[in-house]
Structures are given as C-alpha cells and as structure tokens.
Write an enzyme that holds these catalytic residues in place. Structure first.
Site, PDB file in Angstrom:
ATOM      1  N   ASP A 170       4.731  -6.530   0.657  1.00  0.00           N
ATOM      2  CA  ASP A 170       5.159  -7.881   1.009  1.00  0.00           C
ATOM      3  C   ASP A 170       4.138  -8.822   0.402  1.00  0.00           C
ATOM      4  O   ASP A 170       2.930  -8.703   0.657  1.00  0.00           O
ATOM      5  CB  ASP A 170       5.260  -8.096   2.524  1.00  0.00           C
ATOM      6  CG  ASP A 170       6.178  -9.279   2.832  1.00  0.00           C
ATOM      7  OD1 ASP A 170       7.346  -9.241   2.416  1.00  0.00           O
ATOM      8  OD2 ASP A 170       5.725 -10.247   3.466  1.00  0.00           O
ATOM      9  N   SER A 171       4.608  -9.678  -0.441  1.00  0.00           N
ATOM     10  CA  SER A 171       3.693 -10.531  -1.174  1.00  0.00           C
ATOM     11  C   SER A 171       4.267 -11.926  -1.289  1.00  0.00           C
ATOM     12  O   SER A 171       5.463 -12.140  -1.089  1.00  0.00           O
ATOM     13  CB  SER A 171       3.419  -9.956  -2.568  1.00  0.00           C
ATOM     14  OG  SER A 171       4.634  -9.718  -3.250  1.00  0.00           O
TER      15      SER A 171
END
Length: 209
Positions: free
Chosen positions: A75-76
């Site tokens: 998750d970025s």
C-alpha cells in the site's frame, strides 16, 4: 520472532501490472515465483483502513486466505506537504473517475492534475515538497503477518514528464535528481524508491542470515 517465507511461491496482492513487475524484479534474486491476485482471479477487498499499514494488511490477509499461499501486499501513496499530507492513503481514489466523468476506472493524469490545481491555488511560491510512502505486508494463510515500511522524499513537478513507471511517477522528482521517476531507468528507480526502501527491510529480515 517474525515468521520467515519458506515457500518459493508468493501471491502479490495486486491487479496492477506495473506494481507486479516492480515487485517481481525486486524478489527475483531470491528465487521467489510471484503470482498476482489478478492472474489468480482473486477479488479485490475493500480497503477500509485509514493508514497504509491497515490497508496493506487487509489486502495481504485477503489474498493469503483466498489462495492458501503466503501473500505480499503493497500500500503506497503520495503525500504533499502543502496539502497536509494528502492524497496519502487516498492516492488511488483521487484517480477514480465518477460515473459522470466518463469511462469508469483510474485516470492518473486527472489525479496529478488535481494535486497541481490545489497547489496552484496557494500561489506561485507554494511548497512543492512531497514524499512517497510504501508499506509492505506479508500474510500467511494461518494468520501470521509481518510489516515493512519505506519512504522517499522529493518534489512535485509540473507538467508530467516521462513514460516509464506508473501512477504519480511522471510528477515526482526524487531528492538529488532533476528527472521524474517516470524518466528514470527502472533499475535506477528500484534502487532509490520508497518500495526499494521497504524491500531492503523485508529482505534483511526474511532472507538475511
């Protein structure tokens, strides 16, 4: 003590081909065979978390349970100083078209334009510093988990430049560079990116001595 990967097959909890390529390249030296959630036809879970860690764990556990294999989720997002850290965990949401905006799906140029528009509202001297964050979460079908985080600082540039990379890469100029992530050779990006930072921590714990 963190559980170690003892299986050479790993599900990458993504339907994003660009992200799969980057992660596969980073794991290739360790003999890991990467399969994407998209290739396996796994559904995308609803990301209800309010932090990168929460959303990464949601995706990793969902993929691990569905595939009955260890799963890695990323998750970025991009955080802009002058926007109070936005879009942050809502980075992908800013690229979502509404029904009245035409074809549904993600429009990254539109998302980049939203950021630029908000910065322009603050005047020509606005602080354009920003950073990419990445959280990698590994989950096992039995429920075990491990989390690693990374970050790279830079500046928001306009107009977008470059054709490599994905997402907000064409507007992100990492510190110490004059070109965007989308203009960097992929191998160079892999060495300095937020994902590379998180991966270095993962590798040290998972594949270290």
């Amino acid at each position: 003590m963190t559980r170690k990967l003892d299986n050479k097959r790993l599900v990458i909890a993504t339907h994003n081909a660009g992200k799969l390529r980057e992660i596969s390249a980073l794991l290739a030296p360790y003999g890991i065979e990467c399969l994407s959630a998209g290739q396996l036809g796994l559904p995308e879970p609803e990301e209800t978390g309010t932090t990168f860690v929460e959303n990464a764990l949601i995706k990793a556990h969902a993929a691990a349970k569905a595939a009955q294999l260890p799963a890695l989720a990323d998750d970025s997002g991009l955080s802009v100083t002058a926007l109070g850290g936005k879009p942050g965990v809502y980075t992908a949401d800013w690229a979502e078209r509404q029904w009245f905006e035409g074809d549904p799906g993600r429009d990254w140029y539109m998302a980049m334009g939203k950021v630029e528009g908000l910065l322009c509202e603050q005047g020509p001297d606005v602080d354009r510093s920003c950073w990419f964050s990445c959280v990698l979460a590994i989950a096992w079908p039995e429920g075990d988990e491990a989390v690693y985080d990374g970050r790279v600082n830079g500046n928001f540039s306009w107009p977008p430049r470059g054709t490599m990379g994905f997402g907000y890469d064409p507007v992100f100029v990492p510190e110490g560079r004059e070109v965007t992530f989308a203009q960097l050779d992929p191998e160079e990006k892999h060495r300095i990116s937020h994902r590379a930072d998180a991966f270095a921590k993962l590798v040290a714990e998972q594949f270290g001595g």
